[in-house]
Design an enzyme around this catalytic site. Structure first.
Site, PDB file in Angstrom:
ATOM      1  NE  ARG A   1      34.365  13.429  86.174  1.00 11.03           N
ATOM      2  CZ  ARG A   1      34.964  14.445  86.799  1.00 11.03           C
ATOM      3  NH1 ARG A   1      34.557  14.837  87.983  1.00 11.03           N
ATOM      4  NH2 ARG A   1      36.010  15.037  86.240  1.00 11.03           N
TER       5      ARG A   1
ATOM      6  CD  GLU B   1      37.357  13.844  83.314  1.00 12.45           C
ATOM      7  OE1 GLU B   1      36.244  14.303  83.565  1.00 12.45           O
ATOM      8  OE2 GLU B   1      37.900  13.971  82.211  1.00 12.45           O
TER       9      GLU B   1
ATOM     10  CD1 TRP C   1      39.439  15.537  70.566  1.00 10.92           C
ATOM     11  CD2 TRP C   1      39.405  14.749  72.665  1.00 10.92           C
ATOM     12  NE1 TRP C   1      40.617  15.898  71.159  1.00 10.92           N
ATOM     13  CE2 TRP C   1      40.626  15.432  72.447  1.00 10.92           C
ATOM     14  CE3 TRP C   1      39.167  14.177  73.917  1.00 10.92           C
ATOM     15  CZ2 TRP C   1      41.601  15.550  73.439  1.00 10.92           C
ATOM     16  CZ3 TRP C   1      40.143  14.299  74.889  1.00 10.92           C
ATOM     17  CH2 TRP C   1      41.326  14.970  74.657  1.00 10.92           C
TER      18      TRP C   1
ATOM     19  CD  GLN D   1      28.951   8.964  79.736  1.00  8.00           C
ATOM     20  OE1 GLN D   1      28.845  10.099  80.162  1.00  8.00           O
ATOM     21  NE2 GLN D   1      28.238   7.949  80.219  1.00  8.00           N
TER      22      GLN D   1
ATOM     23  CG  MET E   1      30.900   8.187  70.169  1.00  9.21           C
ATOM     24  SD  MET E   1      31.515   6.493  69.924  1.00  9.21           S
ATOM     25  CE  MET E   1      30.096   5.643  69.288  1.00  9.21           C
ATOM     26  CG  ASN E   2      31.351  11.687  76.185  1.00  9.50           C
ATOM     27  OD1 ASN E   2      30.192  11.896  75.914  1.00  9.50           O
ATOM     28  ND2 ASN E   2      31.789  11.717  77.430  1.00  9.50           N
ATOM     29  CG  ASP E   3      33.890   9.146  78.851  1.00 10.76           C
ATOM     30  OD1 ASP E   3      34.217  10.026  78.052  1.00 10.76           O
ATOM     31  OD2 ASP E   3      33.780   9.344  80.073  1.00 10.76           O
TER      32      ASP E   3
HETATM   33  C1  FRU Z   1      35.241  11.944  80.691  1.00 10.05           C
HETATM   34  C2  FRU Z   1      33.948  12.367  81.401  1.00 10.05           C
HETATM   35  C3  FRU Z   1      33.705  11.536  82.636  1.00 10.05           C
HETATM   36  C4  FRU Z   1      32.229  11.691  82.835  1.00 10.05           C
HETATM   37  C5  FRU Z   1      31.732  11.679  81.408  1.00 10.05           C
HETATM   38  C6  FRU Z   1      30.549  12.571  81.155  1.00 10.05           C
HETATM   39  O1  FRU Z   1      35.244  12.285  79.343  1.00 10.05           O
HETATM   40  O2  FRU Z   1      33.981  13.734  81.712  1.00 10.05           O
HETATM   41  O3  FRU Z   1      34.468  11.940  83.750  1.00 10.05           O
HETATM   42  O4  FRU Z   1      31.673  10.645  83.580  1.00 10.05           O
HETATM   43  O5  FRU Z   1      32.808  12.116  80.594  1.00 10.05           O
HETATM   44  O6  FRU Z   1      30.046  12.357  79.864  1.00 10.05           O
END
Ligand code: FRU
Length: 457
Positions: free
Chosen positions: A123, A184, A260, A19, A1-3
């Protein structure tokens, strides 16, 4: 996972989307994972909410975005990729399944005349309502100038009109910290009588080291214009990024951030997973400017049988009051009192022979807290840099450290206003000790408490 994405409380449930790449522990063709909770502590996985549609504007990824309540219709506003566009999806079954809007993307291309890079950057929609009007921030950059967030308005979430940048960073300015070349994941919300803008800051490039840190600007919002008055990092550690803020039914501003990995690619691949969420934190306005940041009280539900000690004096030669405490899932609370020690704090994840340990130290002269990972692991394949943060103690103000250990995660809260979060990967199974320390004098510990933390599963 990320965001974290799409944070929203709907009825009884907190919804946390994120994400997610179900195919493996790396970033590729991102989907929206989905988890729900009634208490912010115990979570249940729900089916994946958004999957890229072949031939659609999100065919290479459903990137970050938010959730809004459109007069009773749960609506996700997210980034279609590639190129970056704004897309919508709604749910008719209580946020379980999602239908993409037939007219996606509802917004493509940056405003004419603005150089946001090649390919362009636009974005991570963040949407809110004022009266009947929707407003949206999109994260971007202005080439040669700095990161930026662009403000749009709409009557229906579908047709958007560009207004102006809400804020533009200055990439030439490096004090008190650099705000990078690109922003972001914006968040913008009222807090007390101020407004807070949160952005994740990166520099040019695609490797993980391009992601820098998270900045919060507190200031005044009037007539769709924002004037920043104070700024700080939302977290001074090494792995906290892309946080999202939501307002819950109790009126709290809750924030989750993505943590992360800080070990090498081979270790991540063999572990089979990457990325975790921070614990939920509550933001408040500090009288006199800036924010308070605290873990939510609900986390106390996980405390096991605690040990509490009071009025201990520490010097370089004292016995360790926490000698009996062992663990890698712990909550620690230490309230330091008077004394003249030059440096004091707490070591965690210590092996008995101290070959491995991670130091959380307050330096009195510099008035800074440092999270030092130089000795955290004997593995050569981990990040071991130290991070530090200014505390800005008021005259006579005590120093309180609150630390959450959850395996590789260390979250440090200093005086409910400074956070440092990092990842550590001790190589030894017996690196479970906790030790209070003082150097260059003595310091009293008014109270120290240690709780084992129960699993949430
Ligand atoms: C931030 C980012 C966002 C983007 C997403 C893609 O970590 O780069 O800007 O929408 O992750 O996974």
């Amino acid at each position: 996972m990320n965001d974290p994405n799409g944070l929203i409380q709907w009825g009884e449930l907190y919804h946390l989307f994120y994400q997610h790449n179900p195919a493996g522990p790396f970033h590729d063709r991102i989907q929206w994972g989905h988890a729900v909770s009634v208490d912010l502590v115990h979570w249940e996985d729900w089916p994946i909410a958004l999957v890229p549609t072949g031939g659609g504007p999100d065919e290479d990824g459903c990137w970050s975005g938010c959730a809004v309540d459109q007069d009773g219709v749960p609506t996700l506003v997210y980034t279609g990729y590639d190129p970056q566009t704004v897309c919508l999806a709604t749910s008719a079954d209580g946020l379980r399944t999602w239908q993409k809007h037939a007219g996606n993307p509802v917004l493509a291309r940056p405003p004419a005349g603005l150089d946001t890079g090649t390919p362009y950057n636009l974005r991570d929609p963040y949407v809110w309502r004022e009266g009947k009007t929707w407003y949206m921030l999109l994260a971007s950059k202005i080439v040669g100038i700095g990161g930026s967030v662009l403000l749009y308005r709409s009557d229906d979430l579908v047709n958007w009109t560009y207004l102006h940048p809400l804020l533009v960073g200055d990439m030439a300015e490096t004090e008190p910290f650099w705000t990078g070349t690109e922003w972001e994941c914006p968040n913008f919300f009222p807090l007390g009588d101020k407004h807070v803008l949160v952005v994740s800051v990166k520099k040019d490039g695609h490797d993980p080291s391009a992601l820098l840190h998270v900045v919060q600007f507190t200031g005044t919002y009037r007539d769709q214009r924002f004037t920043a008055e104070t700024q700080s990092l939302l977290d001074y550690g090494s792995c906290y990024y892309a946080p999202q803020v939501m307002r819950d039914a109790q009126g709290r501003a809750l924030v989750w951030g993505w943590l992360w990995e800080e070990r090498g690619e081979p270790a991540v691949r063999s572990a089979g997973w990457a990325g975790v969420m921070s614990v939920p934190r509550v933001l408040d306005l500090r009288p006199g400017g800036g924010l308070t940041i605290r873990p939510v009280d609900e986390l106390q539900a996980l405390r096991g049988a605690g040990r509490v000690f009071q009025d201990v004096t520490l010097t370089a030669t004292s016995a360790n009051p926490l000698a009996e405490v062992q663990g890698d899932c712990l909550e620690l609370l230490v309230e330091f009192g008077d004394g003249d020690a030059a440096e004091f704090g707490i070591d965690v994840r210590c092996s008995p022979d101290r070959q491995e340990y991670t130091r959380i130290a307050y330096d009195r002269a510099q008035d800074r807290v440092t999270l030092d990972r130089a000795q955290s692991s004997t593995s050569p394949d981990v990040r071991r840099d130290e991070r530090s943060a200014p505390v800005k103690r008021a005259a006579g103000e005590a120093l309180t450290l609150r630390v959450f250990l959850d395996r590789s995660v260390i979250e440090v809260y200093v005086n409910d206003r400074v956070c440092l979060t990092s990842r550590v990967y001790p190589a030894r199974e017996d690196s479970l000790g906790v030790q209070l320390f003082a150097r260059g004098g003595r310091v009293t510990v008014e109270r120290v408490a240690a709780w084992p933390m129960r699993a949430i599963w």
